[in-house]
Write a protein that holds these residues in place. Structure first.
Motif, PDB file in Angstrom:
ATOM      1  N   ARG A  79      52.122  38.117  26.780  1.00 13.20           N
ATOM      2  CA  ARG A  79      50.760  37.636  27.045  1.00 13.20           C
ATOM      3  C   ARG A  79      50.109  38.465  28.159  1.00 13.20           C
ATOM      4  NH1 ARG A  79      53.327  32.747  26.505  1.00 13.20           N
ATOM      5  NH2 ARG A  79      53.343  32.369  28.743  1.00 13.20           N
ATOM      6  N   ALA A  83      46.832  40.926  27.665  1.00 13.17           N
ATOM      7  CA  ALA A  83      45.619  40.713  28.464  1.00 13.17           C
ATOM      8  C   ALA A  83      45.270  41.952  29.280  1.00 13.17           C
ATOM      9  CB  ALA A  83      45.799  39.502  29.380  1.00 13.17           C
ATOM     10  N   ASP A 113      38.518  38.417  38.428  1.00 13.37           N
ATOM     11  CA  ASP A 113      38.974  38.508  37.037  1.00 13.37           C
ATOM     12  C   ASP A 113      40.461  38.215  36.863  1.00 13.37           C
ATOM     13  OD1 ASP A 113      36.405  39.275  36.319  1.00 13.37           O
ATOM     14  OD2 ASP A 113      36.930  41.383  35.952  1.00 13.37           O
ATOM     15  N   ALA A 115      42.366  35.827  37.758  1.00 17.34           N
ATOM     16  CA  ALA A 115      42.738  34.456  37.380  1.00 17.34           C
ATOM     17  C   ALA A 115      42.901  34.335  35.870  1.00 17.34           C
ATOM     18  CB  ALA A 115      41.696  33.464  37.891  1.00 17.34           C
ATOM     19  N   GLN A 116      42.088  35.068  35.126  1.00 18.65           N
ATOM     20  CA  GLN A 116      42.194  35.035  33.668  1.00 18.65           C
ATOM     21  C   GLN A 116      43.185  36.077  33.156  1.00 18.65           C
ATOM     22  OE1 GLN A 116      38.520  35.551  31.558  1.00 18.65           O
ATOM     23  NE2 GLN A 116      39.497  35.403  29.566  1.00 18.65           N
ATOM     24  N   ILE A 117      43.060  37.319  33.626  1.00 22.92           N
ATOM     25  CA  ILE A 117      43.913  38.407  33.132  1.00 22.92           C
ATOM     26  C   ILE A 117      45.382  38.149  33.452  1.00 22.92           C
ATOM     27  CG2 ILE A 117      44.424  40.876  33.320  1.00 22.92           C
ATOM     28  CD1 ILE A 117      41.436  41.258  34.056  1.00 22.92           C
ATOM     29  N   CYS A 118      45.647  37.614  34.633  1.00 26.37           N
ATOM     30  CA  CYS A 118      47.023  37.434  35.112  1.00 26.37           C
ATOM     31  C   CYS A 118      47.497  35.983  35.010  1.00 26.37           C
ATOM     32  CB  CYS A 118      47.123  37.915  36.558  1.00 26.37           C
ATOM     33  SG  CYS A 118      46.636  39.633  36.788  1.00 26.37           S
ATOM     34  N   ALA A 119      46.824  35.178  34.211  1.00 28.65           N
ATOM     35  CA  ALA A 119      47.209  33.764  34.072  1.00 28.65           C
ATOM     36  C   ALA A 119      48.691  33.652  33.724  1.00 28.65           C
ATOM     37  CB  ALA A 119      46.356  33.097  33.003  1.00 28.65           C
ATOM     38  N   GLU A 130      44.831  40.253  44.158  1.00 26.31           N
ATOM     39  CA  GLU A 130      43.389  40.045  44.344  1.00 26.31           C
ATOM     40  C   GLU A 130      42.907  40.789  45.588  1.00 26.31           C
ATOM     41  OE1 GLU A 130      39.742  38.979  43.177  1.00 26.31           O
ATOM     42  OE2 GLU A 130      41.490  38.238  42.074  1.00 26.31           O
TER      43      GLU A 130
END
Length: 141
Positions: A79, A83, A113, A115-119, A130
């Motif tokens: 995943r 991403a 970004d 938070a979404q890419i590295c969820a 970050e």
């Protein structure tokens, strides 16, 4: 300095940007420091060639979670790689320099970004990636 390209799975581009000397084991941390600090952050590091791979790579080599060309957390790694490959427009077998990779990160990944890419990444809550991403953007201003 080695002339062979580093082999990197997609999510390791941002991991390398944020690396601060911590890892899954002493051997993993020593290896990652040799790659990130010893090669990428060295004087000529921006010219270091990297080949994108979708299996275990040079950073994974001593990881205690590695099982051959896979990981004990393979679903999560898949995943993350998907991403990151999408966000950075990386394709398997592509070669680029670390300097070009940093430019691509700067162009395509903005602070906030991750938070979404590295969820799902265990390191995300620490905020080191970050902070490194913010510094990369600040350097360009």
């Amino acid at each position: 300095m080695s002339t062979a390209p580093l082999r990197y799975r997609p999510h390791h581009f941002l991991c390398s940007l944020g690396f601060e000397g911590k890892g899954y084991s002493d051997a993993f941390t020593t290896n990652m420091a040799a790659i990130v600090v010893g090669r990428l952050r060295a004087a000529e590091g921006d010219q270091t060639e990297i080949e994108v791979v979708r299996t275990t790579d040079d950073i994974c080599a001593p990881c205690p979670k590695r099982r051959g060309t896979l990981c004990t957390s393979q679903d999560k790694i898949d995943r993350l790689d998907t991403a990151h490959a999408s966000a950075l427009e990386l394709i398997d077998g592509e070669r680029l320099t670390w300097g070009a990779a940093k430019s691509r990160i700067r162009e395509r990944v903005k602070p906030g970004d991750l938070a979404q890419i590295c969820a799902g990444c265990d390191w995300l809550p620490l905020g080191v990636c970050e902070a490194a991403l913010t510094r990369l953007h600040d350097e360009a201003d």
